[in-house]
Design a protein around this motif. Structure first.
Motif, short mmCIF file in Angstrom:
data_model
loop_
_atom_site.label_atom_id
_atom_site.label_comp_id
_atom_site.label_asym_id
_atom_site.label_seq_id
_atom_site.Cartn_x
_atom_site.Cartn_y
_atom_site.Cartn_z
N GLU A 199 -5.32 3.44 4.60
CA GLU A 199 -6.62 3.76 5.19
C GLU A 199 -7.53 4.41 4.16
O GLU A 199 -8.74 4.12 4.11
N GLU A 200 -6.98 5.28 3.32
CA GLU A 200 -7.77 5.89 2.25
C GLU A 200 -8.32 4.82 1.31
O GLU A 200 -9.48 4.90 0.86
N CYS A 201 -7.53 3.81 1.01
CA CYS A 201 -7.98 2.71 0.15
C CYS A 201 -9.11 1.94 0.81
O CYS A 201 -10.10 1.59 0.16
N GLN A 256 -1.49 6.00 5.94
CA GLN A 256 -2.57 6.91 5.57
C GLN A 256 -3.18 6.51 4.22
O GLN A 256 -4.40 6.47 4.09
N TYR A 257 -2.33 6.18 3.27
CA TYR A 257 -2.83 5.77 1.95
C TYR A 257 -3.62 4.47 2.07
O TYR A 257 -4.68 4.31 1.45
N ASP A 260 2.45 2.80 3.45
CA ASP A 260 1.97 4.16 3.74
C ASP A 260 0.63 3.99 4.45
O ASP A 260 -0.39 3.74 3.82
N ASP A 295 1.04 -2.43 4.70
CA ASP A 295 0.67 -1.02 4.70
C ASP A 295 1.95 -0.19 4.79
O ASP A 295 2.34 0.25 5.86
N ASP A 353 -0.75 2.98 -6.93
CA ASP A 353 -2.06 3.44 -7.43
C ASP A 353 -3.18 2.43 -7.16
O ASP A 353 -3.96 2.09 -8.05
N PHE A 361 0.86 -1.18 0.00
CA PHE A 361 0.00 0.00 0.00
C PHE A 361 0.90 1.24 0.00
O PHE A 361 1.40 1.66 1.04
N ALA A 362 1.12 1.76 -1.19
CA ALA A 362 1.93 2.96 -1.39
C ALA A 362 1.33 3.72 -2.57
O ALA A 362 0.83 3.09 -3.52
N LYS A 363 1.39 5.04 -2.54
CA LYS A 363 0.76 5.84 -3.59
C LYS A 363 1.26 5.47 -4.98
O LYS A 363 0.49 5.44 -5.94
N LYS A 369 -5.82 2.88 -5.54
CA LYS A 369 -7.15 3.48 -5.70
C LYS A 369 -7.70 3.25 -7.11
O LYS A 369 -8.87 2.92 -7.27
#
Length: 145
Positions: free
Chosen positions: A104-106, A101-102, A99, A97, A71, A66-68, A73
């Motif tokens: 959690e956004e996912c 925060q990312y 990142d 995880d 992608d 899980f890293a921006k 999302k």
């Protein structure tokens, strides 16, 4: 014909393993433009994966952190579109995880879209065994170095 036209215009032609590179050369890729960029998979470890036994679901896996840059999302949005035609599809997002925060956004995006068929079990210790549960894998990424 299209492959040949593209190969002639390409500056570099990459593949993930030598057999794929040879196929590209066999169908017209100039050898001097070809380059293998190993994807780092321990083939002997993963080559024993068995075909998933039919269970009425289409199981799609993504072994990813899980890293921006990955992608996830976009992967979730794309999976949402898939479920409109294939409600029996399941998405397994496997990985740590990196990142928080990312990640959690996912998870919030999955909830917002009402996807109850997305599994996020985290880091998997025995990936080859988990692959036996999947029909195929996918990977999204904003770019690769």
């Amino acid at each position: 014909m299209l492959s040949n036209a593209i190969y002639q215009r390409a500056v570099k032609i990459t593949s993930l393993f030598s057999a794929a590179s040879q196929i590209q050369k066999d169908i017209g890729a100039p050898e001097e433009k070809c380059m293998v960029i190993s994807n780092g998979i321990d083939y002997p470890r993963f080559s024993g994966a068995k075909r998933k036994k039919p269970d009425g679901f289409i199981d799609i896996g993504a072994a990813v952190r899980f890293a921006k840059i990955k992608d996830i999302k976009t992967m979730i949005y794309a999976f949402y579109e898939v479920t409109q035609s294939f409600p029996n599809a399941r998405l397994h997002i496997l990985g740590p995880d990196e990142d928080k925060q990312y990640a959690e956004e996912c998870r919030e995006l999955v909830k917002y879209l009402g996807l109850n068929n997305v599994l996020m079990p985290g880091r998997i210790s025995d990936m080859p065994a988990y692959y036996d549960k999947l029909d195929f894998t996918i990977l999204t990424s904003l770019y690769e170095d």
